[in-house]
Scaffold this motif. Sequence first.
Motif, mmCIF file in Angstrom:
data_model
loop_
_atom_site.group_PDB
_atom_site.id
_atom_site.type_symbol
_atom_site.label_atom_id
_atom_site.label_comp_id
_atom_site.label_asym_id
_atom_site.label_seq_id
_atom_site.Cartn_x
_atom_site.Cartn_y
_atom_site.Cartn_z
ATOM 1 N N VAL A 112 0.966 -1.305 -0.102
ATOM 2 C CA VAL A 112 0.063 -0.189 0.240
ATOM 3 C C VAL A 112 0.756 1.259 -0.081
ATOM 4 N N SER A 113 0.398 2.237 -0.624
ATOM 5 C CA SER A 113 1.084 3.499 -0.898
ATOM 6 C C SER A 113 0.897 4.675 0.330
ATOM 7 N N ASP A 114 1.434 5.522 0.605
ATOM 8 C CA ASP A 114 1.355 6.469 1.564
ATOM 9 C C ASP A 114 0.185 7.212 1.088
ATOM 10 N N ASN A 115 0.116 7.528 -0.155
ATOM 11 C CA ASN A 115 -1.040 8.210 -0.643
ATOM 12 C C ASN A 115 -2.494 7.434 -0.664
ATOM 13 N N ASP A 116 -2.288 6.266 -0.718
ATOM 14 C CA ASP A 116 -3.654 5.394 -0.532
ATOM 15 C C ASP A 116 -3.978 5.498 0.781
ATOM 16 N N ILE A 117 -3.144 5.500 1.787
ATOM 17 C CA ILE A 117 -3.307 5.766 3.261
ATOM 18 C C ILE A 117 -4.084 6.939 3.451
ATOM 19 N N LYS A 118 -3.373 7.928 2.953
ATOM 20 C CA LYS A 118 -4.073 9.471 3.065
ATOM 21 C C LYS A 118 -5.301 9.593 2.531
ATOM 22 N N LEU A 119 -5.562 9.022 1.382
ATOM 23 C CA LEU A 119 -6.894 8.825 0.747
ATOM 24 C C LEU A 119 -8.086 8.225 1.824
ATOM 25 N N LEU A 120 -7.769 7.048 2.122
ATOM 26 C CA LEU A 120 -8.507 6.341 2.864
ATOM 27 C C LEU A 120 -8.894 7.124 4.373
ATOM 28 N N ARG A 121 -8.016 7.460 4.913
ATOM 29 C CA ARG A 121 -8.001 8.193 6.118
ATOM 30 C C ARG A 121 -8.563 9.463 6.034
ATOM 31 N N ASN A 122 -8.502 10.192 4.902
ATOM 32 C CA ASN A 122 -9.488 11.398 4.648
ATOM 33 C C ASN A 122 -11.088 10.982 4.435
ATOM 34 N N PHE A 123 -11.223 9.968 3.829
ATOM 35 C CA PHE A 123 -12.426 9.326 3.436
ATOM 36 C C PHE A 123 -13.384 9.150 4.921
ATOM 37 N N ILE A 124 -12.598 8.229 5.698
ATOM 38 C CA ILE A 124 -13.096 7.950 7.231
ATOM 39 C C ILE A 124 -13.403 9.180 7.891
ATOM 40 N N ASP A 125 -12.100 10.162 7.925
ATOM 41 C CA ASP A 125 -12.223 11.402 8.972
ATOM 42 C C ASP A 125 -13.622 12.126 8.571
ATOM 43 N N ASN A 126 -13.677 12.502 7.010
ATOM 44 C CA ASN A 126 -14.893 12.886 6.432
ATOM 45 C C ASN A 126 -16.370 12.574 6.473
ATOM 46 N N SER A 127 -16.207 11.197 7.113
ATOM 47 C CA SER A 127 -17.606 10.512 7.174
ATOM 48 C C SER A 127 -17.934 10.413 8.470
ATOM 49 N N GLN A 128 -19.348 10.527 8.756
ATOM 50 C CA GLN A 128 -19.856 10.511 10.380
ATOM 51 C C GLN A 128 -20.707 9.130 10.600
ATOM 52 N N SER A 159 -15.267 7.104 -6.893
ATOM 53 C CA SER A 159 -14.219 8.068 -6.866
ATOM 54 C C SER A 159 -13.107 7.631 -6.195
ATOM 55 N N LEU A 160 -13.256 6.609 -5.311
ATOM 56 C CA LEU A 160 -11.943 6.255 -4.588
ATOM 57 C C LEU A 160 -12.034 4.765 -4.508
ATOM 58 N N LYS A 161 -11.097 4.064 -5.179
ATOM 59 C CA LYS A 161 -10.911 2.537 -5.529
ATOM 60 C C LYS A 161 -9.211 2.423 -5.098
ATOM 61 N N ILE A 162 -8.975 1.694 -3.910
ATOM 62 C CA ILE A 162 -7.597 1.477 -3.605
ATOM 63 C C ILE A 162 -7.490 0.020 -3.586
ATOM 64 N N SER A 163 -6.375 -0.425 -4.530
ATOM 65 C CA SER A 163 -6.140 -1.949 -4.568
ATOM 66 C C SER A 163 -5.118 -2.364 -3.607
ATOM 67 N N ALA A 164 -5.453 -2.788 -2.598
ATOM 68 C CA ALA A 164 -4.669 -3.235 -1.619
ATOM 69 C C ALA A 164 -5.198 -4.142 -0.656
ATOM 70 N N ARG A 165 -4.150 -4.838 0.171
ATOM 71 C CA ARG A 165 -4.616 -5.706 1.039
ATOM 72 C C ARG A 165 -5.474 -5.186 2.128
ATOM 73 N N CYS A 166 -6.599 -5.421 2.516
ATOM 74 C CA CYS A 166 -7.217 -4.791 3.736
ATOM 75 C C CYS A 166 -6.608 -4.688 4.988
ATOM 76 N N GLY A 167 -5.907 -5.901 5.277
ATOM 77 C CA GLY A 167 -5.231 -6.213 6.721
ATOM 78 C C GLY A 167 -3.774 -5.431 6.542
ATOM 79 N N GLU A 168 -3.447 -4.701 5.629
ATOM 80 C CA GLU A 168 -2.525 -3.868 5.655
ATOM 81 C C GLU A 168 -2.751 -2.501 5.871
ATOM 82 N N ILE A 169 -3.643 -2.058 5.091
ATOM 83 C CA ILE A 169 -3.812 -0.639 5.001
ATOM 84 C C ILE A 169 -5.088 -0.236 6.431
ATOM 85 N N LEU A 170 -5.841 -0.978 6.745
ATOM 86 C CA LEU A 170 -6.838 -0.578 7.556
ATOM 87 C C LEU A 170 -6.200 -0.438 9.132
ATOM 88 N N PRO A 171 -5.197 -1.230 9.475
ATOM 89 C CA PRO A 171 -4.754 -0.985 10.664
ATOM 90 C C PRO A 171 -3.896 0.070 10.824
#
Length: 306
Positions: free
Chosen positions: A32-48, A291-303
Amino acid sequence: MGMHSFVKNIPRKLNNIYRTYSSQFVPKHQIVSDNDIKLLRNFIDNSQKILVLTGAGISTESGIPDYRSAEVGLYEKRNYKPIEHMQFCSSFKVRQRYWARNYIGWFNFSQCQPNATHFAIKNLEVNNKKVSTVVTQNVDNLHKKAGSKNVIELHGTAYRVICLSCKATYDRHYIQEKLKETNPNFEEITDMVRPDGDVEISVERLAEFTPPTCDVCKGILKPDIVFFGDNVPRSRVELVKKQLTDSDSLLILGSSVTVFSGYRIVLQALEEKKNIAIVNIGPTRADEHVSLKISARCGEILPLIC
């Protein structure tokens, strides 16, 4: 610890604690790339209120294979086709084959434990109050084992058995003990675990097996799973629709949403203009719609985020 306590540039070696998983069933993937981590973190931060939809891809790291992943999925490796609902209901031999294989596979299947993805989802729900509902296409009970509270098992659960005649229900562990009593000499050894607990057994051995019947009416017993060709109960479909309407975002993890029961959740989210993100190794049916698709192993990026 809040979401914003994420430490940038976390040393990659720290992620090794999440790598205790069965790589046998995880398809090839990039780190997983640092940019993918940032994008997913922003998605979660901006969701309620996030509705999380999970598929078999999140359980591969617990040692349970999925169906469609390139090279490692059951369709790819063995041309395996799951049992169909009408076959099970109409044929004693089909039920005999299913229960014999399920009986042998149950020990390994039921011993599988949640992985980093399941615990990350639980943390997002229980600790961070970001996830409102977990809708899973899996029947492996791993979300509940991990501690998630509001879980809708879209396709049912392998841990419950139902009588097709009188609708009596049984715990799957109880049925396992019944099967031991009625099949005392039926022993096979297998390392294979499938998404529904099924395994391979020789035809000769299958003919010896006695499938279970209902204690109440002697009717046909079936795992409380939506087999192929059957429909998700209407009440469950309506509950998912309501939970999605009450959410502001949809996060899809480890699912290709090929099966319509999952894809219609995507269609509803699009119609209601929800924010949608997908984390999955390989393509999905919904890729072109989000608009946001991340090709990554969930067990790597989520933690790394939760």
